[in-house]
Write an enzyme that holds these catalytic residues in place. Structure first.
Site, mmCIF file in Angstrom:
data_model
loop_
_atom_site.group_PDB
_atom_site.id
_atom_site.type_symbol
_atom_site.label_atom_id
_atom_site.label_comp_id
_atom_site.label_asym_id
_atom_site.label_seq_id
_atom_site.Cartn_x
_atom_site.Cartn_y
_atom_site.Cartn_z
ATOM 1 N N LEU A 16 -0.691 -13.485 39.041
ATOM 2 C CA LEU A 16 0.406 -14.454 38.931
ATOM 3 C C LEU A 16 1.389 -14.080 37.834
ATOM 4 O O LEU A 16 2.566 -14.437 37.902
ATOM 5 C CB LEU A 16 -0.153 -15.859 38.658
ATOM 6 C CG LEU A 16 -1.086 -16.435 39.733
ATOM 7 C CD1 LEU A 16 -1.641 -17.776 39.277
ATOM 8 C CD2 LEU A 16 -0.343 -16.585 41.058
ATOM 9 N N GLY A 17 0.920 -13.403 36.802
ATOM 10 C CA GLY A 17 1.804 -13.030 35.702
ATOM 11 C C GLY A 17 1.032 -12.240 34.673
ATOM 12 O O GLY A 17 -0.196 -12.143 34.710
ATOM 13 N N MET A 21 -0.615 -11.018 25.717
ATOM 14 C CA MET A 21 -1.950 -11.552 25.477
ATOM 15 C C MET A 21 -2.928 -11.225 26.599
ATOM 16 O O MET A 21 -4.126 -11.340 26.421
ATOM 17 C CB MET A 21 -1.875 -13.074 25.322
ATOM 18 C CG MET A 21 -1.055 -13.549 24.138
ATOM 19 S SD MET A 21 -1.805 -13.089 22.571
ATOM 20 C CE MET A 21 -3.368 -13.937 22.702
ATOM 21 N N GLY A 22 -2.457 -10.837 27.755
ATOM 22 C CA GLY A 22 -3.348 -10.584 28.882
ATOM 23 C C GLY A 22 -2.647 -10.858 30.191
ATOM 24 O O GLY A 22 -1.439 -10.674 30.301
ATOM 25 N N ALA A 23 -3.404 -11.318 31.178
ATOM 26 C CA ALA A 23 -2.834 -11.549 32.502
ATOM 27 C C ALA A 23 -3.421 -12.826 33.098
ATOM 28 O O ALA A 23 -4.494 -13.288 32.705
ATOM 29 C CB ALA A 23 -3.113 -10.350 33.419
ATOM 30 N N VAL A 24 -2.672 -13.396 34.069
ATOM 31 C CA VAL A 24 -3.103 -14.600 34.777
ATOM 32 C C VAL A 24 -3.215 -14.260 36.262
ATOM 33 O O VAL A 24 -2.311 -13.633 36.842
ATOM 34 C CB VAL A 24 -2.113 -15.760 34.569
ATOM 35 C CG1 VAL A 24 -2.602 -17.009 35.294
ATOM 36 C CG2 VAL A 24 -1.920 -16.055 33.095
ATOM 37 N N ASP A 135 3.226 -23.334 19.805
ATOM 38 C CA ASP A 135 4.031 -22.407 20.605
ATOM 39 C C ASP A 135 4.753 -23.166 21.722
ATOM 40 O O ASP A 135 4.812 -22.713 22.858
ATOM 41 C CB ASP A 135 3.140 -21.308 21.192
ATOM 42 C CG ASP A 135 3.969 -20.121 21.690
ATOM 43 O OD1 ASP A 135 5.094 -19.943 21.200
ATOM 44 O OD2 ASP A 135 3.492 -19.387 22.572
#
Length: 528
Positions: A16-17, A21-24, A135
């Site tokens: 998804l994105g 920080m990482g991925a979804v 944030d």
């Protein structure tokens, strides 16, 4: 990752994105078949056990927050085969607000307030649970689609933001570039975040929410023209923050007042809670804060052409409660004394004072300059601030106006001396008086002038007095809201022309005999 199994129960379907920080990913629970959003933490953070532990604690805290305006956290853990930390959340349909505003530009003020009001509901629950997001930004405000076209604002990424901030504070040897990449959202940082303060509380979220509202109203952030991280830190703390009405003239002053209050550099001068910010927004949304897809459109062209009355408050929020850094640019020469009361040395460093002209046209220029002084306009450099008119400043301005006009008047031409004739004693002329119309926002508020309650018709109050006289005006909705301004009677009208009551509660309840009018019960219910 596509097709792999995480912890033996979540099958990855598609990405998804992705980010620093990482991925979804979209994943499916193999037992129930439920579709979920699965975020994996990779890179340097994924190898630090203390960061992972904090991430889990924050994830559990977010999971305990019971509100529809925060993304539900369903599960978290570490995939043993890959040593991969992961977080499982509800799968949302829609888009984040940053992507939306980039496509459409600014939105109507009422729609922007509805969006921010829903975000306040989510932050109120989080802050009550002791969780500070740190944030908040449009990218973390998700416009989730529901049945029948309803839009629910959901706050994303609880749990990650605090971990990022904690690591940024502990990494004392990190340079600005590394720290900036860790913070992730420098344009939305509060002044205390930008300076790396260790004492960041929930009011930092309210600053970031104020920047998000600013962007929703104008289509851009106040400091989006800054590209260097070091310069951005200086601008956030000491630069001029352009009022939202400068970039979106159609924004009503009562909406601009909410932005101005949220973006005060001193945390003690901002909204003190998400509830307080929501209380200020609620009177401006008599129909509630429900959002639908049909509302999410650009500002109508008819509205863009309007110019709303300007909010007569500080155009640059107060300086933070920290010393000015030594690397801030300094003027090379000491500024000369200003002939204009209330003007700062920073302004005079840019423009040296010049002697008055002898032309009769100078009278008009003097009156125009007096209006600027009376309104408290101050400009210049990184340390420029714009202050509201106070009583002492108005008195100095009054004296200066009188001296300037007197000096500007042309000397009378000589004429033959008249033959003396006996005359009756001259009757002293009465000083000129003027009745001016002062606009009150909101129009239904009660008004006191010099301690006496006066009638207001459609938000207009008539003030009478000698030219240059000062009237003390108090605008209030008893017992919670009140503001006071010094208004000068001039030939062109009152200065300032409008008195706006910011919707921030004041302590105490008016006492009997104090001259304070009570708002009718129906009005109190409406605003409470």
């Amino acid at each position: 990752m596509i097709g792999t199994l995480i912890e033996g129960k979540y099958r990855i379907l598609r990405q998804l994105g992705a980010g620093a920080m990482g991925a979804v990913y979209q994943a499916e629970h193999t037992g129930t078949g439920r579709r979920v959003a699965l975020k994996v933490i990779t890179g340097e953070l994924g190898n630090r056990q203390d960061i992972i532990d904090r991430f889990w604690r924050e994830a559990r805290a977010a999971g305990r927050i019971d509100t529809q305006h925060i993304t539900q956290v369903l599960d978290s853990g570490v995939d043993r085969d890959r040593n991969l930390p992961y977080l499982v959340m509800e799968l949302l349909s829609g888009e984040d607000f940053l992507g939306f505003v980039k496509k459409t530009g600014p939105i109507a003020p009422e729609v922007a307030l509805r969006l921010i009001a829903q975000a306040c509901l989510g932050l109120r629950k989080a802050h009550d649970a002791g969780v500070v997001h740190r944030d908040i930004k449009p990218a973390n405000l998700f416009l989730a689609r529901r049945d029948a076209g309803e839009i629910i604002v959901k706050i994303l990424d609880f749990g990650i933001a605090k971990v990022v901030m904690d690591q940024a504070q502990e990494t004392e040897t990190a340079g600005l570039t590394k720290t900036g990449s860790l913070l992730g959202s420098p344009l939305y940082m509060s002044p205390e975040q930008a300076l790396g303060s260790k004492h960041i509380d929930h009011r930092s979220d309210l600053w970031s929410l104020g920047i998000s509202l600013y962007q929703a109203l104008s289509g851009r952030t106040p400091f989006d023209h800054i590209t260097a991280m070091g310069q951005l830190v200086v601008e956030i703390n000491y630069g001029r923050l352009a009022p939202v009405q400068e970039r979106a003239p159609w924004v009503p002053p009562e909406v601009a007042a909410i932005v101005d209050r949220a973006l005060q550099r001193k945390p003690s001068e901002r909204f003190q809670s998400a509830t307080e910010m929501l209380d200020a927004i609620t009177p401006l949304l008599p129909q509630g804060w429900t959002l639908t897809e049909s509302m999410l459109v650009p500002v109508p062209e008819a509205l863009r052409t309007r110019v709303a009355p300007r909010l007569m408050v500080s155009s640059s929020p107060s300086l933070p409660e920290v010393p000015v850094p030594t690397f801030l640019p300094q003027d090379q020469q000491a500024p000369q004394a200003s002939p204009h009361p209330g003007q700062t040395t920073g302004a005079m460093a840019r423009s040296q004072a010049t002697p008055p002209r002898t032309s009769p046209a100078r009278t008009l220029l003097a009156v125009g300059a007096a209006a600027l002084v009376t309104a408290g306009v101050v400009a210049g450099g990184y340390l420029a601030v714009r202050r509201s008119l106070d009583l002492a400043g108005a008195m100095r301005a009054q004296a200066w106006v009188a001296d300037t006009i007197k000096a500007a008047l042309p000397a009378p031409s000589p004429s033959p001396a008249p033959v003396p004739e006996p005359k009756a004693p001259a009757i002293p002329a009465e000083p000129p008086t003027r009745t001016v119309q002062l606009r009150i926002v909101p129009a239904h508020a009660s008004v006191e002038v010099d301690g006496k309650l006066v009638p207001s018709k459609n938000g207009i109050v008539e003030l009478s007095g000698e030219l240059g006289s000062i009237r003390r005006v108090r605008v209030f909705i008893a017992p919670r809201y009140s503001t006071e301004k010094s208004v000068v009677v001039t030939a062109e009208g009152p200065m300032p022309e409008t008195v706006v009551m910011p919707f921030s509660p004041v302590g105490g309840t008016p006492q009997a005999g104090s001259g304070t009018a009570q708002t009718p019960r129906s009005e109190r219910r409406k605003f409470e």
